[in-house]
Design a protein around this motif. Structure first.
Motif, PDB file in Angstrom:
ATOM      1  N   ILE A  17       0.815  -1.242  -0.086  1.00 40.47           N
ATOM      2  CA  ILE A  17      -0.034  -0.107  -0.033  1.00 40.47           C
ATOM      3  C   ILE A  17       0.945   1.226  -0.048  1.00 40.47           C
ATOM      4  O   ILE A  17       1.792   1.217   0.709  1.00 40.47           O
ATOM      5  CB  ILE A  17      -0.871   0.077   1.219  1.00 40.47           C
ATOM      6  N   CYS A  18       0.458   2.223  -0.982  1.00 43.08           N
ATOM      7  CA  CYS A  18       1.499   3.305  -0.940  1.00 43.08           C
ATOM      8  C   CYS A  18       1.714   3.875   0.426  1.00 43.08           C
ATOM      9  O   CYS A  18       0.720   4.357   1.178  1.00 43.08           O
ATOM     10  CB  CYS A  18       0.760   4.295  -1.812  1.00 43.08           C
ATOM     11  N   GLU A  19       2.864   4.075   0.716  1.00 43.39           N
ATOM     12  CA  GLU A  19       3.217   4.731   2.067  1.00 43.39           C
ATOM     13  C   GLU A  19       2.991   6.261   2.229  1.00 43.39           C
ATOM     14  O   GLU A  19       3.020   6.763   3.508  1.00 43.39           O
ATOM     15  CB  GLU A  19       4.953   4.414   2.178  1.00 43.39           C
ATOM     16  N   VAL A  20       2.678   6.727   1.184  1.00 43.77           N
ATOM     17  CA  VAL A  20       2.307   8.293   1.346  1.00 43.77           C
ATOM     18  C   VAL A  20       0.890   8.544   1.320  1.00 43.77           C
ATOM     19  O   VAL A  20       0.345   9.296   2.212  1.00 43.77           O
ATOM     20  CB  VAL A  20       3.138   9.172   0.202  1.00 43.77           C
ATOM     21  N   CYS A  21       0.157   7.891   0.367  1.00 42.27           N
ATOM     22  CA  CYS A  21      -1.310   8.197   0.602  1.00 42.27           C
ATOM     23  C   CYS A  21      -2.413   6.952   0.963  1.00 42.27           C
ATOM     24  O   CYS A  21      -3.334   7.311   1.483  1.00 42.27           O
ATOM     25  CB  CYS A  21      -1.631   8.465  -0.889  1.00 42.27           C
ATOM     26  N   GLY A  22      -1.605   5.890   1.059  1.00 43.32           N
ATOM     27  CA  GLY A  22      -2.360   4.711   1.746  1.00 43.32           C
ATOM     28  C   GLY A  22      -3.493   4.374   1.178  1.00 43.32           C
ATOM     29  O   GLY A  22      -4.441   3.667   1.669  1.00 43.32           O
ATOM     30  N   LEU A  49       5.865   3.713  -3.248  1.00 45.49           N
ATOM     31  CA  LEU A  49       4.871   4.562  -3.588  1.00 45.49           C
ATOM     32  C   LEU A  49       3.680   3.975  -4.705  1.00 45.49           C
ATOM     33  O   LEU A  49       4.195   3.134  -5.530  1.00 45.49           O
ATOM     34  CB  LEU A  49       5.401   5.864  -4.051  1.00 45.49           C
ATOM     35  N   CYS A  50       2.599   4.842  -5.008  1.00 46.35           N
ATOM     36  CA  CYS A  50       1.901   4.291  -6.094  1.00 46.35           C
ATOM     37  C   CYS A  50       2.379   5.425  -7.235  1.00 46.35           C
ATOM     38  O   CYS A  50       3.070   6.541  -6.792  1.00 46.35           O
ATOM     39  CB  CYS A  50       0.364   4.858  -5.885  1.00 46.35           C
ATOM     40  N   GLY A  51       2.062   5.011  -8.335  1.00 50.26           N
ATOM     41  CA  GLY A  51       2.380   5.941  -9.441  1.00 50.26           C
ATOM     42  C   GLY A  51       3.937   5.572 -10.138  1.00 50.26           C
ATOM     43  O   GLY A  51       4.507   4.710  -9.628  1.00 50.26           O
ATOM     44  N   GLY A  56       0.422   9.691  -9.918  1.00 52.97           N
ATOM     45  CA  GLY A  56       0.383   9.348  -8.333  1.00 52.97           C
ATOM     46  C   GLY A  56       1.522   9.934  -7.427  1.00 52.97           C
ATOM     47  O   GLY A  56       1.916  11.310  -7.716  1.00 52.97           O
ATOM     48  N   CYS A  57       1.747   9.264  -6.406  1.00 51.29           N
ATOM     49  CA  CYS A  57       2.681   9.800  -5.309  1.00 51.29           C
ATOM     50  C   CYS A  57       3.939  10.175  -6.026  1.00 51.29           C
ATOM     51  O   CYS A  57       4.655  11.021  -5.378  1.00 51.29           O
ATOM     52  CB  CYS A  57       2.499   9.167  -4.106  1.00 51.29           C
ATOM     53  N   HIS A  58       4.625   8.928  -6.752  1.00 47.57           N
ATOM     54  CA  HIS A  58       5.767   9.286  -7.158  1.00 47.57           C
ATOM     55  C   HIS A  58       5.766  10.753  -7.986  1.00 47.57           C
ATOM     56  O   HIS A  58       6.722  11.376  -7.807  1.00 47.57           O
ATOM     57  CB  HIS A  58       6.229   7.836  -8.100  1.00 47.57           C
TER      58      HIS A  58
HETATM   59 ZN    ZN Z   1       0.147   7.083  -3.461  1.00 47.46          ZN
END
Ligand code: ZN
Length: 114
Positions: A17-22, A49-51, A56-58
């Motif tokens: 799971i993306c560690e920034v947005c969850g 991260l996602c993206g 995304g978050c990246h």
């Molecule tokens: Zn994310």
């Protein structure tokens, strides 16, 4: 540490799971300190991260460097990622160690598994 080991530890930490947005599947290992600036393949230097580089978050980190440094998602060349707090969705501001753990900065002990 090998790239593979670092990737595996970071994926175990994130649970994919993306560690920034969850809220999205993590697909990218983001180097907090760029490899070109001496950043290593270590869990403390990685975020899952996602993206991609532009989505995304990246993408958000790439396109908003001031926010990324403020929140520890990026680390300048002269700092050790292990010593720079980082915001992660699941735990708030924490330190990352090279065992793949989140450390609360007020205690410097591992957070309880969530
Ligand atoms: Zn994310």
């Amino acid at each position: 540490m090998s790239q593979r080991t670092a990737r595996d530890l970071v994926a175990a930490r994130s649970g994919w799971i993306c560690e920034v947005c969850g809220s999205a599947t993590a697909t990218n290992f983001h180097h907090r300190k760029n490899a070109s600036q001496g950043g290593l393949w270590l869990p403390s230097n990685g975020l899952h991260l996602c993206g991609s580089g532009t989505t995304g978050c990246h993408g958000r980190i790439t396109q908003n460097p001031a926010d990324a440094y403020r929140l520890g998602w990026s680390v300048p060349s002269w700092q050790d990622p292990r010593a720079v707090t980082v915001f992660v969705f699941s735990h708030g501001m924490v330190l990352l160690d090279d065992a793949g753990r989140y450390l609360h900065t007020d205690q410097e002990v591992p957070c309880r598994a969530s």
